[in-house]
Write a protein that holds these residues in place. Structure first.
Motif, PDB file in Angstrom:
ATOM      1  N   LEU A 178      15.802  25.848 -22.910  1.00 41.37           N
ATOM      2  CA  LEU A 178      16.601  26.579 -21.928  1.00 41.37           C
ATOM      3  C   LEU A 178      15.745  27.622 -21.219  1.00 41.37           C
ATOM      4  CD1 LEU A 178      19.908  26.905 -23.955  1.00 41.37           C
ATOM      5  CD2 LEU A 178      19.642  25.732 -21.769  1.00 41.37           C
ATOM      6  N   ALA A 179      14.853  28.249 -21.978  1.00 42.86           N
ATOM      7  CA  ALA A 179      13.963  29.242 -21.368  1.00 42.86           C
ATOM      8  C   ALA A 179      13.080  28.579 -20.321  1.00 42.86           C
ATOM      9  CB  ALA A 179      13.106  29.912 -22.436  1.00 42.86           C
ATOM     10  N   GLU A 180      12.590  27.395 -20.676  1.00 45.51           N
ATOM     11  CA  GLU A 180      11.750  26.636 -19.748  1.00 45.51           C
ATOM     12  C   GLU A 180      12.518  26.337 -18.448  1.00 45.51           C
ATOM     13  OE1 GLU A 180       8.787  25.099 -19.426  1.00 45.51           O
ATOM     14  OE2 GLU A 180       9.277  23.508 -17.976  1.00 45.51           O
ATOM     15  N   ILE A 181      13.748  25.871 -18.592  1.00 43.39           N
ATOM     16  CA  ILE A 181      14.535  25.517 -17.404  1.00 43.39           C
ATOM     17  C   ILE A 181      14.834  26.749 -16.563  1.00 43.39           C
ATOM     18  CG2 ILE A 181      16.729  24.598 -16.561  1.00 43.39           C
ATOM     19  CD1 ILE A 181      16.886  22.910 -19.106  1.00 43.39           C
ATOM     20  N   ILE A 182      15.330  27.771 -17.229  1.00 42.69           N
ATOM     21  CA  ILE A 182      15.789  28.939 -16.486  1.00 42.69           C
ATOM     22  C   ILE A 182      14.628  29.640 -15.778  1.00 42.69           C
ATOM     23  CG2 ILE A 182      16.782  31.255 -16.797  1.00 42.69           C
ATOM     24  CD1 ILE A 182      18.642  29.873 -18.901  1.00 42.69           C
ATOM     25  N   GLY A 183      13.466  29.577 -16.399  1.00 42.32           N
ATOM     26  CA  GLY A 183      12.293  30.180 -15.769  1.00 42.32           C
ATOM     27  C   GLY A 183      11.898  29.474 -14.478  1.00 42.32           C
ATOM     28  N   LYS A 184      12.281  28.219 -14.348  1.00 41.18           N
ATOM     29  CA  LYS A 184      11.823  27.448 -13.179  1.00 41.18           C
ATOM     30  C   LYS A 184      12.981  26.903 -12.356  1.00 41.18           C
ATOM     31  CE  LYS A 184       7.690  25.972 -15.615  1.00 41.18           C
ATOM     32  NZ  LYS A 184       7.144  24.843 -16.363  1.00 41.18           N
ATOM     33  N   HIS A 196      20.697  32.776 -16.457  1.00 41.73           N
ATOM     34  CA  HIS A 196      19.802  33.696 -17.159  1.00 41.73           C
ATOM     35  C   HIS A 196      20.609  34.632 -18.057  1.00 41.73           C
ATOM     36  CE1 HIS A 196      17.555  37.461 -17.673  1.00 41.73           C
ATOM     37  NE2 HIS A 196      16.533  36.654 -17.829  1.00 41.73           N
ATOM     38  N   ASP A 197      21.674  35.183 -17.497  1.00 45.93           N
ATOM     39  CA  ASP A 197      22.459  36.162 -18.247  1.00 45.93           C
ATOM     40  C   ASP A 197      23.268  35.538 -19.384  1.00 45.93           C
ATOM     41  OD1 ASP A 197      21.431  38.071 -16.632  1.00 45.93           O
ATOM     42  OD2 ASP A 197      23.210  38.293 -15.368  1.00 45.93           O
ATOM     43  N   LEU A 198      23.555  34.249 -19.268  1.00 45.59           N
ATOM     44  CA  LEU A 198      24.308  33.604 -20.343  1.00 45.59           C
ATOM     45  C   LEU A 198      23.402  33.245 -21.524  1.00 45.59           C
ATOM     46  CD1 LEU A 198      26.641  31.316 -18.246  1.00 45.59           C
ATOM     47  CD2 LEU A 198      27.364  33.144 -19.785  1.00 45.59           C
ATOM     48  N   HIS A 199      22.180  32.855 -21.198  1.00 42.84           N
ATOM     49  CA  HIS A 199      21.305  32.382 -22.273  1.00 42.84           C
ATOM     50  C   HIS A 199      20.262  33.420 -22.697  1.00 42.84           C
ATOM     51  CE1 HIS A 199      22.986  28.336 -22.191  1.00 42.84           C
ATOM     52  NE2 HIS A 199      22.934  28.391 -20.869  1.00 42.84           N
ATOM     53  N   PHE A 200      19.933  34.314 -21.773  1.00 41.11           N
ATOM     54  CA  PHE A 200      18.955  35.346 -22.108  1.00 41.11           C
ATOM     55  C   PHE A 200      19.441  36.726 -21.676  1.00 41.11           C
ATOM     56  CE2 PHE A 200      16.824  31.329 -21.822  1.00 41.11           C
ATOM     57  CZ  PHE A 200      16.098  31.309 -22.999  1.00 41.11           C
ATOM     58  N   PRO A 201      20.575  37.122 -22.176  1.00 41.65           N
ATOM     59  CA  PRO A 201      21.215  38.331 -21.663  1.00 41.65           C
ATOM     60  C   PRO A 201      20.456  39.595 -22.053  1.00 41.65           C
ATOM     61  CG  PRO A 201      22.361  37.546 -23.592  1.00 41.65           C
ATOM     62  CD  PRO A 201      21.316  36.521 -23.283  1.00 41.65           C
ATOM     63  N   GLU A 202      20.467  40.544 -21.116  1.00 42.42           N
ATOM     64  CA  GLU A 202      19.882  41.834 -21.445  1.00 42.42           C
ATOM     65  C   GLU A 202      20.916  42.754 -22.051  1.00 42.42           C
ATOM     66  OE1 GLU A 202      18.277  42.014 -17.562  1.00 42.42           O
ATOM     67  OE2 GLU A 202      17.008  40.419 -18.384  1.00 42.42           O
ATOM     68  N   ALA A 210      28.590  37.320 -16.257  1.00 42.48           N
ATOM     69  CA  ALA A 210      28.198  35.934 -15.993  1.00 42.48           C
ATOM     70  C   ALA A 210      29.353  34.973 -16.295  1.00 42.48           C
ATOM     71  CB  ALA A 210      26.972  35.557 -16.828  1.00 42.48           C
ATOM     72  N   ARG A 211      30.025  35.225 -17.388  1.00 41.94           N
ATOM     73  CA  ARG A 211      31.169  34.360 -17.727  1.00 41.94           C
ATOM     74  C   ARG A 211      32.265  34.478 -16.677  1.00 41.94           C
ATOM     75  NH1 ARG A 211      31.244  31.661 -22.924  1.00 41.94           N
ATOM     76  NH2 ARG A 211      33.187  30.868 -22.127  1.00 41.94           N
ATOM     77  N   GLU A 212      32.434  35.684 -16.178  1.00 46.52           N
ATOM     78  CA  GLU A 212      33.446  35.866 -15.139  1.00 46.52           C
ATOM     79  C   GLU A 212      33.069  35.115 -13.871  1.00 46.52           C
ATOM     80  OE1 GLU A 212      35.600  39.998 -16.486  1.00 46.52           O
ATOM     81  OE2 GLU A 212      34.186  40.052 -14.811  1.00 46.52           O
ATOM     82  N   ASN A 213      31.796  35.038 -13.614  1.00 46.61           N
ATOM     83  CA  ASN A 213      31.357  34.271 -12.454  1.00 46.61           C
ATOM     84  C   ASN A 213      31.654  32.782 -12.616  1.00 46.61           C
ATOM     85  OD1 ASN A 213      30.239  35.722 -10.218  1.00 46.61           O
ATOM     86  ND2 ASN A 213      28.768  36.569 -11.679  1.00 46.61           N
ATOM     87  N   LEU A 214      31.437  32.269 -13.806  1.00 47.34           N
ATOM     88  CA  LEU A 214      31.787  30.868 -14.057  1.00 47.34           C
ATOM     89  C   LEU A 214      33.289  30.669 -13.885  1.00 47.34           C
ATOM     90  CD1 LEU A 214      29.763  29.671 -17.192  1.00 47.34           C
ATOM     91  CD2 LEU A 214      29.235  29.366 -14.775  1.00 47.34           C
ATOM     92  N   ALA A 215      34.037  31.628 -14.412  1.00 43.63           N
ATOM     93  CA  ALA A 215      35.495  31.563 -14.312  1.00 43.63           C
ATOM     94  C   ALA A 215      35.921  31.531 -12.849  1.00 43.63           C
ATOM     95  CB  ALA A 215      36.121  32.754 -15.022  1.00 43.63           C
ATOM     96  N   LEU A 216      35.287  32.373 -12.046  1.00 43.64           N
ATOM     97  CA  LEU A 216      35.605  32.424 -10.619  1.00 43.64           C
ATOM     98  C   LEU A 216      35.381  31.057  -9.973  1.00 43.64           C
ATOM     99  CD1 LEU A 216      36.292  34.076  -8.070  1.00 43.64           C
ATOM    100  CD2 LEU A 216      33.855  34.583  -7.862  1.00 43.64           C
ATOM    101  N   GLU A 217      34.249  30.450 -10.279  1.00 38.92           N
ATOM    102  CA  GLU A 217      33.957  29.127  -9.718  1.00 38.92           C
ATOM    103  C   GLU A 217      35.025  28.124 -10.146  1.00 38.92           C
ATOM    104  OE1 GLU A 217      31.322  28.201  -7.717  1.00 38.92           O
ATOM    105  OE2 GLU A 217      30.648  30.288  -7.618  1.00 38.92           O
ATOM    106  N   GLU A 218      35.409  28.222 -11.393  1.00 40.52           N
ATOM    107  CA  GLU A 218      36.393  27.280 -11.904  1.00 40.52           C
ATOM    108  C   GLU A 218      37.739  27.438 -11.203  1.00 40.52           C
ATOM    109  OE1 GLU A 218      37.217  27.418 -16.124  1.00 40.52           O
ATOM    110  OE2 GLU A 218      37.817  25.316 -16.033  1.00 40.52           O
ATOM    111  N   ILE A 219      38.155  28.684 -11.029  1.00 40.34           N
ATOM    112  CA  ILE A 219      39.433  28.927 -10.359  1.00 40.34           C
ATOM    113  C   ILE A 219      39.373  28.434  -8.912  1.00 40.34           C
ATOM    114  CG2 ILE A 219      41.060  30.712  -9.600  1.00 40.34           C
ATOM    115  CD1 ILE A 219      41.231  30.514 -12.517  1.00 40.34           C
TER     116      ILE A 219
END
Ligand code: ADP
Ligand code: MG
Length: 693
Positions: A178-184, A196-202, A210-219
């Motif tokens: 996942l790090a490989e993918i997200i980096g590129k 990035h924020d879902l898999h490597f959150p600060e 980030a989850r809310e953003n996915l939710a927004l897309e879904e709605i």
């Protein structure tokens, strides 16, 4: 560089074998892999030495624990240490593993329950990362990872995502890929940040955003789908429309009912009749709490259709319900033909499809015969779940230019505002009134210290029977079948354990009250590990009052009508959303008898407040709204409780996100969400799964 739609095969580290295994889990594109979201996160941002862990004050851990957020275990500690000792032993069904680890500053003990995979990995003398909950100076249920000490950044030193098992990935490998993918990641717009924020959150805040953003897309996708469905629907033609002269008829037929309809029922019947007279087929949702009397509302117009020579199908989730409706409705509507269809009854239909209409009642197995039956009205009873229509039905409706009228029924309390904004293609009827005879169960919160007393009360109630000599019945609901299926042991009531405990307590009570063997209570269990035949047998026995206490998983929530049940005990009640609790509570007192709901819980005071509120509030819609405010209450517990189980990222509760979605579509009506194809794919899979009832 990777794009979301690229095949996973392009990813460095994924070969043909892994690709094949991933495909089995429906993961084909990079997007699919990125949407394989962590189950939870562990805070490994600071690795502590064992001496530091030992010096942790309890106040520090409890403080961290009280933060609102859901999926991060903040009272976890992580340490890097060498394995000194490891052994395991059995205690009844429980497998207990113990280890001692050390790191130069000191040593500490670890305990695991039912983790049979540990033994092979725990090699004495090797070093591992241990992340776990600290309790009484012991590390409980720690995750164990063998990671190179210099792998800082991916596996430690941050909020680390924990994934469920995927193909043959090890946690560490999955993170690395996942790090490989997200980096590129390339040309993915704001999704680059989201993933990035879902898999490597600060921070935890970033995960939530980030989850809310996915939710927004879904709605957004949902609203677009609904708009599309509306357009399509308006082009269709009803197979049959009732002549307008027919209205008086239902008023006459309702006078022969064993009860008078409530105002809400009358209004809904009226609305359905109006739809049936239109040339555009009906597409209506009837929303009403458990026991609000939806069946008869659907059956009155349906019987009129049958009288007019039309076939009608009523599709219900279980065989038992089909049988019940068949028996009850054929008593009420004596002058029309009924036919019961389920997987056991293989009736030849050609002979009965004469010019006379037939009222078919059955389980999903009706769907195979839709073509043959050619109904003019299909009534779909979804019970507690909304939006899980069988794909066969969708396809049947889709293909035919001339369509049956469609009425769906649900007990899921969906606030009107939500329906109007997201499901604009459905017309709505609400039964917001209970038939008079039905009293909502009196609800009590029972703290741990009073559980024994409560069981004693329960036993006395059941042993006493009531004045008419009928035997009383109780349901005891536990959230899980056995402790290991959840992985945790504390506070998780399990059917099997609960049964043992109950039997033990009853023994004491029998002794105390001097109850002879032959007047003792009959007990049985119901859960999904029993096969369907066994399940049906148990329910039949409860129905016939051969069983007085049924210990069960929440499967009784889904539409089993046990009219004699008087008392329901819900264990670990804090694990249920209020809507689910309400559905469960609706399972007792179905005949209008006095009924009780007892909530067992040893949870913290926040949950207690929530449960206390529940004791006072009897309105299912209001409870749904409270659930919404405690955003994603079901999610916290890691399994879906909302009843709206066709959502993947959004929780229905978040009206703010719904408003945002609407705004976005106003300014950008043709917006194409990158998630759209993904959601279509997973939704079509989930409808297949839910159809097995
Ligand atoms: P649900 O909405 O949960 O499907 P049902 O249709 O199964 O509810 O109705 C629950 C019970 O209430 C049934 O036994 C039904 O006969 C009864 N009932 C329905 N409407 C009325 C009414 N107006 N007055 C009294 N009893 C009613
Ligand atoms: Mg019903």
């Amino acid at each position: 560089m990777y794009q979301l739609q690229d095949s996973v095969l392009l990813v460095k580290g994924i070969g043909a074998n892994l690709q094949k295994n991933l495909a089995k889990e429906q993961i084909e594109q990079i997007l699919d892999l990125l949407l394989f979201l962590p189950l939870r996160y562990e805070d490994r941002s600071s690795i502590k030495s064992i001496i530091e862990i030992k010096n942790l004050t309890t106040s520090e851990t409890t403080l961290a624990n009280s933060t609102e957020n859901q999926k991060v275990k903040t009272n976890f500690v992580t340490t890097f240490a060498k394995l000194l000792k490891f052994n395991e032993y059995r205690k009844g069904r429980l497998l207990i593993s113990r280890a001692t680890i050390y790191d130069g500053t000191g040593q500490i003990n670890c305990v695991w329950f039912n983790n049979k995979f540990l033994k092979n990995r725990m090699i004495v003398g090797q070093s591992f990362f241990f992340s776990g909950n600290l309790k009484d100076d012991t590390l409980m249920q720690a995750t164990v990872e063998k990671v190179a000490e210099d792998a800082e950044g991916i596996h430690t030193g941050r909020l680390v995502p924990i994934y469920s098992q995927l193909a043959d990935f090890k946690q560490g490998n999955l993170r690395r890929i996942l790090a490989e993918i997200i980096g590129k990641l390339h040309q993915a717009g704001n999704f680059e940040q989201i993933f990035h924020d879902l898999h490597f959150p600060e921070s935890i805040d970033k995960i939530i955003a980030a989850r809310e953003n996915l939710a927004l897309e879904e709605i957004i996708c949902l609203i677009q789908k609904s708009q599309q469905a509306k357009k399509e629907h308006q082009k269709k033609h009803a197979i049959f429309s009732l002549p307008t002269s027919i209205k008086q008829k239902h008023i006459d037929s309702s006078s022969s009912l064993p009860f008078t309809l409530t105002a809400a029922q009358n209004k809904a019947v009226e609305e359905i009749f109006n739809d049936l007279q239109e040339t555009t087929p009906m597409n209506r949702l009837l929303v009403g709490d458990v026991g609000s009397g939806k069946t008869i509302v659907a059956a009155i117009p349906a019987s009129t259709m049958v009288e007019n020579g039309q076939n009608v199908c009523l599709i219900v989730p279980t065989k038992i319900l089909a049988q019940q409706h068949f028996t009850n409705l054929s008593k009420i509507f004596k002058n029309i033909s009924f036919c019961l269809i389920n997987s056991d009854v293989k009736q030849e239909l050609s002979s009965s499809t004469t010019s006379e209409g037939v009222f078919y009642i059955g389980t999903h197995s009706i769907l195979n015969r839709l073509k043959k039956i050619n109904p003019s009205l299909v009534i779909y009873d979804e019970q507690q779940r909304f939006g899980v229509k069988h794909r066969q039905l969708d396809e049947y409706l889709d293909k035919n230019q001339n369509q049956p009228h469609l009425l769906s029924m649900t007990a899921t309390p969906i606030p009107r505002s939500l329906m109007l904004s997201i499901f604009s293609h459905l017309d709505l009827s609400y039964l917001d009134q209970m038939p008079n005879s039905r009293k909502m169960a009196t609800t009590w919160f029972i703290p741990k210290s009073k559980e024994k007393k409560a069981i004693e009360w329960l036993a006395k109630e059941l042993l006493g029977g009531n004045t008419t000599g009928e035997r009383k019945q109780a349901l005891i609901i536990c959230p899980f079948i056995n402790p290991s299926s959840y992985g945790a042991t504390e506070n998780v009531a399990a059917v099997k354990d609960s049964l043992e405990l109950l039997k033990k307590e009853l023994k004491t009570i029998y002794k105390k009250l001097n109850i002879k063997q032959d007047s003792q209570l009959e007990i049985d269990v119901l859960h999904s590990q029993l096969n369907k035949k066994q399940q049906a047998k148990v329910i039949e026995n409860v129905y016939k009052q051969k069983i007085q206490i049924l210990v069960s998983t929440p499967m009784v929530e889904v539409g089993v009508d046990l009219p004699n049940a008087d008392i329901i005990v819900i264990q670990s009640a804090e694990r249920f959303g209020l809507s689910s609790l309400h559905q469960l509570r609706g399972r007792v007192g179905r005949k209008g008898q006095e009924s009780y709901c007892l909530l067992f819980s040893s949870a913290n005071s926040d949950s207690q407040d929530r449960l206390q509120k529940f004791c006072q509030e009897k309105d299912g819609l209001k409870l749904a709204e409270i659930d919404l405010k405690n955003r994603g209450a079901g999610d916290i517990l890691g399994y879906q409780q909302s009843g709206l189980n066709n959502l993947h990222f959004a929780s229905w509760t978040n009206l703010e996100i719904i408003n945002l979605a609407q705004k976005k579509l106003m300014t950008e009506p043709d917006y194409h969400s990158p998630l759209q194809d993904y959601l279509e794919k997973v939704n079509s899979q989930s409808t297949i799964q839910t159809a097995t009832n």
